[in-house]
Design a protein around this motif. Structure first.
Motif, PDB file in Angstrom:
ATOM      1  N   GLY A   1       0.779  -1.280  -0.056  1.00 26.20           N
ATOM      2  CA  GLY A   1      -0.231  -0.021   0.040  1.00 26.20           C
ATOM      3  C   GLY A   1       0.736   1.431  -0.080  1.00 26.20           C
ATOM      4  N   LEU A   2       2.090   1.198   0.941  1.00 27.90           N
ATOM      5  CA  LEU A   2       2.781   2.414   0.822  1.00 27.90           C
ATOM      6  C   LEU A   2       3.448   2.605  -0.581  1.00 27.90           C
ATOM      7  CD1 LEU A   2       3.912   4.566   2.719  1.00 27.90           C
ATOM      8  CD2 LEU A   2       5.995   3.120   3.080  1.00 27.90           C
ATOM      9  N   GLN A   3       3.901   1.429  -1.059  1.00 25.61           N
ATOM     10  CA  GLN A   3       4.692   1.536  -2.351  1.00 25.61           C
ATOM     11  C   GLN A   3       3.620   2.027  -3.617  1.00 25.61           C
ATOM     12  OE1 GLN A   3       8.089   0.853  -3.207  1.00 25.61           O
ATOM     13  NE2 GLN A   3       7.287   2.158  -4.969  1.00 25.61           N
TER      14      GLN A   3
ATOM     15  N   TYR B   1       7.334   4.473   6.591  1.00 30.57           N
ATOM     16  CA  TYR B   1       6.295   4.112   7.893  1.00 30.57           C
ATOM     17  C   TYR B   1       6.912   3.326   8.770  1.00 30.57           C
ATOM     18  CZ  TYR B   1       2.003   2.661  10.103  1.00 30.57           C
ATOM     19  OH  TYR B   1       1.066   2.403  10.996  1.00 30.57           O
ATOM     20  N   GLY B   2       7.269   3.622  10.148  1.00 28.43           N
ATOM     21  CA  GLY B   2       7.961   2.742  10.922  1.00 28.43           C
ATOM     22  C   GLY B   2       9.340   2.375  10.275  1.00 28.43           C
ATOM     23  N   SER B   3       9.442   1.004   9.995  1.00 25.88           N
ATOM     24  CA  SER B   3      10.539   0.533   9.609  1.00 25.88           C
ATOM     25  C   SER B   3      10.655   0.396   7.982  1.00 25.88           C
ATOM     26  CB  SER B   3      11.275  -0.729  10.099  1.00 25.88           C
ATOM     27  OG  SER B   3       9.849  -1.722  10.022  1.00 25.88           O
ATOM     28  N   LEU B   4       9.278   0.600   7.446  1.00 19.55           N
ATOM     29  CA  LEU B   4       9.265   0.501   5.902  1.00 19.55           C
ATOM     30  C   LEU B   4       9.786   1.653   5.170  1.00 19.55           C
ATOM     31  CD1 LEU B   4       5.535  -0.899   5.907  1.00 19.55           C
ATOM     32  CD2 LEU B   4       7.538  -2.086   5.752  1.00 19.55           C
ATOM     33  N   ARG B   5      10.486   1.381   4.171  1.00 22.68           N
ATOM     34  CA  ARG B   5      11.066   2.583   3.176  1.00 22.68           C
ATOM     35  C   ARG B   5      10.847   2.181   1.940  1.00 22.68           C
ATOM     36  NH1 ARG B   5      11.227   4.049   7.709  1.00 22.68           N
ATOM     37  NH2 ARG B   5      13.038   5.023   8.968  1.00 22.68           N
TER      38      ARG B   5
ATOM     39  N   ASP C   1      11.363   5.759  -7.133  1.00 28.13           N
ATOM     40  CA  ASP C   1      12.365   5.568  -8.399  1.00 28.13           C
ATOM     41  C   ASP C   1      12.836   4.275  -8.222  1.00 28.13           C
ATOM     42  OD1 ASP C   1      14.486   5.736 -10.061  1.00 28.13           O
ATOM     43  OD2 ASP C   1      15.972   6.724  -8.542  1.00 28.13           O
ATOM     44  N   PHE C   2      12.201   3.385  -9.341  1.00 24.50           N
ATOM     45  CA  PHE C   2      12.430   1.947  -9.123  1.00 24.50           C
ATOM     46  C   PHE C   2      13.886   1.580  -9.456  1.00 24.50           C
ATOM     47  CE2 PHE C   2       8.142   2.403 -10.590  1.00 24.50           C
ATOM     48  CZ  PHE C   2       7.415   1.447  -9.746  1.00 24.50           C
ATOM     49  N   GLY C   3      14.444   0.786  -8.528  1.00 23.29           N
ATOM     50  CA  GLY C   3      15.832   0.477  -8.928  1.00 23.29           C
ATOM     51  C   GLY C   3      16.839   1.342  -8.083  1.00 23.29           C
ATOM     52  N   GLY C   4      16.123   2.421  -7.638  1.00 24.31           N
ATOM     53  CA  GLY C   4      16.958   3.455  -6.965  1.00 24.31           C
ATOM     54  C   GLY C   4      17.074   3.161  -5.399  1.00 24.31           C
ATOM     55  N   PRO C   5      17.792   4.085  -4.517  1.00 23.50           N
ATOM     56  CA  PRO C   5      17.684   3.803  -3.059  1.00 23.50           C
ATOM     57  C   PRO C   5      16.075   4.125  -2.677  1.00 23.50           C
ATOM     58  CG  PRO C   5      18.630   5.905  -3.610  1.00 23.50           C
ATOM     59  CD  PRO C   5      18.515   5.240  -4.811  1.00 23.50           C
ATOM     60  N   VAL C   6      15.871   3.600  -1.392  1.00 24.97           N
ATOM     61  CA  VAL C   6      14.779   3.696  -1.004  1.00 24.97           C
ATOM     62  C   VAL C   6      14.646   5.071   0.114  1.00 24.97           C
ATOM     63  CG1 VAL C   6      14.005   1.350  -0.933  1.00 24.97           C
ATOM     64  CG2 VAL C   6      15.327   1.951   0.791  1.00 24.97           C
ATOM     65  N   THR C   7      15.949   5.491   0.273  1.00 27.64           N
ATOM     66  CA  THR C   7      15.906   6.732   1.007  1.00 27.64           C
ATOM     67  C   THR C   7      16.776   7.645   0.356  1.00 27.64           C
ATOM     68  OG1 THR C   7      17.808   6.054   2.494  1.00 27.64           O
ATOM     69  CG2 THR C   7      15.447   5.574   3.365  1.00 27.64           C
ATOM     70  N   SER C   8      16.598   8.920   0.499  1.00 29.00           N
ATOM     71  CA  SER C   8      17.349   9.999  -0.155  1.00 29.00           C
ATOM     72  C   SER C   8      18.423  10.479   0.924  1.00 29.00           C
ATOM     73  CB  SER C   8      16.586  11.055  -0.931  1.00 29.00           C
ATOM     74  OG  SER C   8      17.518  12.161  -1.140  1.00 29.00           O
TER      75      SER C   8
END
Length: 481
Positions: free
Chosen positions: A69-71, A92-96, A100-107
């Motif tokens: 749902g977050l994605q 959300y909590g520990s979810l990241r 950007d598909f294939g990119g980092p989940v955090t900036s």
């Protein structure tokens, strides 16, 4: 090292004008750049913040939130970036997750400071971050829901990272345009600078020309007054000063002319009775030895004073001729040694009083009578106020304008006081204020100066290295040549 010549007033005025124009242009460009950049970036960030907040409010968030749902929500937000495309990160909590598909989940552009601001402010926060020469807008918006009229955070936070490349390019174009327009602007500013410099320099040039003419004796010089500014006031002041100076000089010239005429008239009128008095005193002097002592003493006193008065009258008449520019030279070729010998013989100065050191064979073209007066005045001054023996030396030397004759007369006295040296050739000047009377008229050195000048030469007074006054006469070997 060679000194750099100072800039003229025109160059300084133009440089100052252009400098002010350049500073004004740069200041205006800097303020415009700052305001325009702020406005452009503010507009972009306001649009982006409002868009992200509206999309979150319109989409809503279903609890509990899982990765899928977050994605899904992050992907939808990533497709609707305004005013430029952005990358959205969801937490959300520990979810990241990231759009950007294939990119980092955090900036790495999401700073701890921004995270703390979102915790404090449940609405939105943003930052502009510069990295690698590029500016990014980072927006953080927490997801909330409303329950019973109260807004509660869901715990999900969405971050949008948007590059501001277009805005930076727009600002860069503005800077280039300002830089490109600066040179034409300065070139245009040069025209009023030249006009302003001309309007300022023209009165200054007129003032300089008028001052030069006054320096050459044209006291009737005046400047045309134009306008009512400070330069016009300066011109008016110059004219008033010139007028006052002209009147003062005319009054001084008239007073000087009256004084000269008075001295000449008095001297001329005294000459005839003095001639008779001298003749009488000479006869009486011959019979003085046959008179009683008191009468003889009085007679000799009258005779001496009459002689001094006759000398004074002759000197006054001579000075009057110099002042009236009526004195002239009767040139003749003379032998210097013979001329000096005749001067000493006429005054009955012996070898114990005057010593000469004169090279043989010096012949000069000069006025014998005036040269005799010059030499007699200098030697007589040395004997009266200096001390015997007085030494006369002469020499000749080459000069670009012709051969010169130099005659030095040095006495053996204490010398001339330093404060008296600048005034030694002044009329009636007395170095010793207590010496109210002297054997001379007080005009001897002044007449000497005029006679030397008439020959085209100079005379100066100094103190010798071993004491005593030294008078140096420098004149052409051939006067009038």
């Amino acid at each position: 090292m060679r000194r750099i010549a100072p800039l003229g007033l025109r160059s300084r005025l133009i440089a100052a004008f252009l400098l002010v124009a350049a500073i004004s242009a740069v200041s205006t460009a800097a303020l415009t750049y700052r305001q325009a950049r702020t406005a452009i970036l503010t507009q972009s960030q306001d649009t982006a913040v409002a868009t992200l907040r509206e999309q979150l409010e319109g989409a809503g968030t279903t609890l509990p939130i899982d990765r899928i749902g977050l994605q899904s929500q992050v992907n939808e937000l990533g497709k609707r970036g305004k005013p430029h495309a952005w990358t959205v990160y969801g937490e959300y909590g520990s979810l990241r997750v990231s759009s950007d598909f294939g990119g980092p989940v955090t900036s790495p552009l999401v700073s701890a400071k921004l995270r703390n601001q979102i915790k404090v402010n449940p609405h939105a926060a943003f930052q502009r971050v510069e990295t690698d020469g590029r500016t990014h807008l980072v927006i953080g918006v927490p997801s909330v829901f409303t329950r019973q009229g109260l807004t509660q955070p869901t715990g999900a936070v969405f971050y949008a990272v948007m590059p501001l490349l277009g805005e930076e390019q727009t600002v860069a174009l503005m800077v280039d345009a300002a830089r490109t327009g600066a040179l034409p602007g300065l070139a245009v500013a040069l025209v009023p600078a030249l006009l302003a410099a001309r309007s300022v320099l023209r009165p200054v040039r007129n003032l300089r020309t008028a001052a030069q003419r006054m320096g050459r004796g044209r006291l009737d010089t005046r400047i045309e007054v134009r306008g009512a500014d400070e330069l016009a006031g300066l011109a008016q002041t110059f004219n008033e000063t010139a007028g006052a100076l002209e009147r003062s000089v005319e009054e001084l010239q008239q007073a000087e002319a009256r004084a000269r005429r008075f001295a000449a008239d008095v001297s001329h009128e005294l000459r005839t009775p003095l001639a008779g008095m001298l003749a009488v005193t000479e006869v009486l002097d011959e019979d003085a030895e046959h008179l009683d002592p008191d009468t003889a003493k009085a007679l000799r006193l009258i005779s001496a004073e009459t002689g001094k008065l006759a000398v004074l009258v002759e000197d006054l008449m001579e000075i009057s001729r110099f002042d009236a520019r009526a004195a002239g030279l009767n040139l003749d070729e003379v032998d210097l040694t013979e001329a000096v010998g005749k001067t000493l013989e006429r005054r009955h100065w012996g070898a114990d009083e005057v010593v000469t050191d004169l090279p043989e064979g010096i012949r000069a073209r000069l006025d014998p009578r005036r040269f005799d007066v010059v030499l007699a005045n200098l030697v007589g001054n040395g004997l009266r106020h200096g001390g015997a023996p007085v030494r006369i030396t002469a020499r000749t030397g080459a000069h670009p304008e012709g051969e010169r004759l130099t005659v030095e007369v040095a006495d053996s006295g204490p010398g001339i006081a330093p404060e008296a040296l600048p005034h030694i050739f002044d009329r009636f000047y007395k170095a010793d204020a207590a010496r109210t009377r002297s054997a001379g008229s007080g005009l001897g050195l002044a007449i000497t100066l005029e006679n030397v000048r008439l020959h085209g030469g100079t005379v100066r007074a100094a103190n010798g290295p071993s004491g005593g006054a030294v008078f140096t006469v420098d004149m052409p070997l051939e006067a009038g040549a």
